[in-house]
Design an enzyme around this catalytic site. Structure first.
Site, short mmCIF file in Angstrom:
data_model
loop_
_atom_site.label_atom_id
_atom_site.label_comp_id
_atom_site.label_asym_id
_atom_site.label_seq_id
_atom_site.Cartn_x
_atom_site.Cartn_y
_atom_site.Cartn_z
N LYS A 1 81.94 116.96 19.10
CA LYS A 1 82.49 115.77 18.75
C LYS A 1 81.45 114.67 17.98
O LYS A 1 81.58 114.21 16.83
CB LYS A 1 83.16 114.82 19.79
N CYS B 1 83.70 104.94 14.47
CA CYS B 1 83.45 106.39 14.73
C CYS B 1 82.04 106.71 14.23
O CYS B 1 81.17 106.97 14.96
CB CYS B 1 84.56 107.43 14.49
N1 SAJ Z 1 83.09 107.16 3.32
C1 SAJ Z 1 81.95 106.91 2.34
N2 SAJ Z 1 81.91 108.06 1.65
C2 SAJ Z 1 82.47 108.97 1.74
C3 SAJ Z 1 83.43 109.35 2.80
C4 SAJ Z 1 83.77 108.06 3.63
O1 SAJ Z 1 81.58 105.86 2.08
O2 SAJ Z 1 82.61 110.05 0.89
C5 SAJ Z 1 83.01 105.95 4.25
C6 SAJ Z 1 84.36 105.24 4.49
O3 SAJ Z 1 84.77 104.34 3.45
C7 SAJ Z 1 84.27 104.53 5.99
C8 SAJ Z 1 83.31 105.60 6.56
O4 SAJ Z 1 82.61 106.29 5.78
O5 SAJ Z 1 83.75 103.45 5.83
C9 SAJ Z 1 84.04 106.52 7.59
O6 SAJ Z 1 85.28 107.16 7.02
P1 SAJ Z 1 85.82 108.60 7.09
O7 SAJ Z 1 86.95 108.50 6.43
O8 SAJ Z 1 84.82 109.32 6.75
O9 SAJ Z 1 85.99 108.72 8.63
P2 SAJ Z 1 86.85 107.90 9.76
O10 SAJ Z 1 85.85 107.06 10.75
O11 SAJ Z 1 88.00 107.32 9.57
O12 SAJ Z 1 87.14 109.12 10.81
C10 SAJ Z 1 86.09 110.11 11.23
C11 SAJ Z 1 86.55 111.45 10.93
N3 SAJ Z 1 85.51 112.39 11.16
C12 SAJ Z 1 85.02 113.45 10.34
O13 SAJ Z 1 85.44 113.43 9.45
C13 SAJ Z 1 83.97 114.29 10.70
C14 SAJ Z 1 87.65 111.87 12.04
O14 SAJ Z 1 88.01 113.21 11.80
C15 SAJ Z 1 87.29 111.44 13.56
O15 SAJ Z 1 88.69 111.93 14.44
C16 SAJ Z 1 87.10 110.04 13.44
O16 SAJ Z 1 85.69 109.79 12.75
C17 SAJ Z 1 86.92 109.45 14.98
O17 SAJ Z 1 87.88 109.21 15.70
O18 SAJ Z 1 85.82 110.13 15.52
#
Ligand code: SAJ
Length: 417
Positions: A212, A266
């Protein structure tokens, strides 16, 4: 009622999980230490925003299978889904804060029986499932219960659901069941098979914990690569959005999107658990965290430079406060951090637009902060500088000419794509 499952923590993970079990016919008790959360859920309502979660919770409560309470009760399975934040120690070291997991584990001592299954769902440092067993064992001993913690089964089954599409992913994502014993893994696998339509892979607890953390660190490192590219491109005068679009036409290149920083509870947190466990080895993972954490300061500097060029008291509109698009979650949000830093500058007047909340979060509501929550219309009428922080649907729908003659800093590149 005799419960089959008792879920501790009714937040973004615990609430959908206990509701889906209940709609599959399991008798579930959801436990939260906040009485208002318990009351809301028992009325069939929800305290967080997530598409379709309200319908699922209502159905679960109306079926009579889901009830909420402030204390756990006997059940054959207990699922711990409480937060695991970090604390900042000396030298800015980020240490896992397992106090909520420990409190949850200890709270079970009065109600567990031999052969119960304890599942840790909270994202946790490697070794936490073993510590859950040890904390529970200590609490059982102190209560004088006639069996030890070894009479129960323990597994780590991390959640992987993406805020904004949790209910779909709860059913369709593969899962990992990592037991302290093979029997615990098998019991955990059969538990989640009641609603998970995807594959459930069995491993040991430590591998499940590390899997994870690895998934979220992988994403963090990849976002850091995109954020670093955006800084390089700014320096050398290349459009980063065009660059990434073109580079991604290579069959083996898949660069993520730069932004104002990485938020949420996360991805901005979990990689630190790896850094804490192996500080000498986790060099890329630490640097990625640092790159992503530095991005908000860079954005603030850009806004201040734009305001200085205008040379008067500038009105800055911060579009979006959530940590990402189309969610109401402001936790660890770079948009909040940036807005708060701008609001400390007395030469600016800051307007915040966040369609998903009705009041400012406490970091911004504190006295002395020069920021007001306003509608999009008000911001469009009053601001000189527009800072697009979150790619919410409502902002994506704005025609680009909305900002003609205004200064626009688009951290998400939505008007470039
Ligand atoms: N972000 C960027 N650029 C991107 C993608 C995301 O700047 O290309 C930023 C987002 O704006 C945000 C942050 O990253 O601020 C995180 O967003 P996210 O959509 O990547 O992830 P979370 O935090 O909503 O959810 C993540 C997911 N993990 C992965 O994709 C590996 C989800 O599957 C997990 O269940 C979750 O963390 C968790 O609970 O751990």
């Amino acid at each position: 009622m005799n419960y089959e499952i008792c879920v501790l923590g009714l937040g973004y993970i615990g609430l959908p999980t206990c509701s889906i079990f209940a709609t599959k016919g399991k008798k579930v008790l959801g436990v939260d230490v906040v009485p208002s959360v318990v009351e809301t859920i028992n009325e069939g309502r929800i305290h967080i925003e997530e598409p379709e979660l309200d319908m699922l919770v209502r159905a679960a409560v109306q079926s009579g299978n889901l009830r909420a309470a402030v204390k756990p009760q006997p059940a054959s399975t207990f699922i711990i889904a409480v937060p695991t934040p970090f604390t900042v120690a000396e030298n800015n070291r980020k240490l896992p804060d397992l106090s909520f997991v420990e409190a949850a584990a200890r709270s079970l001592a009065e109600v567990v029986e031999p052969d119960n299954l304890i599942v840790l769902e909270s994202t946790s440092p490697v070794g936490t499932t073993e510590r859950v067993r040890d904390w529970l064992g200590d609490a059982l001993k102190k209560l004088g219960r006639p069996f030890s913690a070894d009479a129960l089964l323990y597994a780590h089954c991390p959640e992987r659901i993406l805020p904004g599409q949790m209910l779909k992913e709860l059913v369709s994502n593969d899962r990992i069941a990592g037991g302290l014993t093979p029997e615990a893994s098998a019991r955990a696998k059969s538990l989640y098979q009641s609603f998970c339509a995807a594959e459930i892979f069995i491993t040991d607890a430590r591998t499940a914990e590390m899997a994870k953390l690895t998934e979220n660190a992988f994403r963090d490192v990849n976002i850091a690569f995109a954020n670093e590219l955006s800084l390089i491109c700014e320096r050398i005068g290349v459009d980063v959005w065009e660059l990434i679009r073109l580079a991604n036409r290579h069959p083996r290149v898949k660069i993520l999107q730069p932004g104002p920083g990485v938020g949420g509870h996360c991805i901005a947190v979990d990689p630190w658990f790896i850094v804490d466990a192996a500080p000498e080895e986790a060099r890329v993972i630490r640097t990625a965290r640092e790159v992503n954490d530095s991005k908000p300061h860079h954005v603030v500097a850009k806004v201040k430079a734009a305001a200085a060029r205008l040379g008067r008291k500038t009105v800055v509109a911060c579009l979006g406060l959530a940590f990402k698009a189309d969610v109401d979650d402001l936790r660890e949000s770079p948009a909040v951090e940036i807005t708060a830093e701008l609001a400390d500058d007395s030469t600016l007047r800051v307007l915040a637009v966040e369609p998903h909340v009705r009041v400012l979060p406490k970091q911004l509501a504190s006295t002395g902060k020069n920021v007001e929550l306003v509608s999009l219309e008000t911001a469009l009428a009053q601001a000189d500088v527009f800072l697009l922080l979150v790619d919410h649907k409502v902002f994506r729908a704005l025609p680009p000419e909305t900002f003609t003659g205004k200064h626009l800093i688009d951290t998400r590149g939505i008007f470039k794509k």
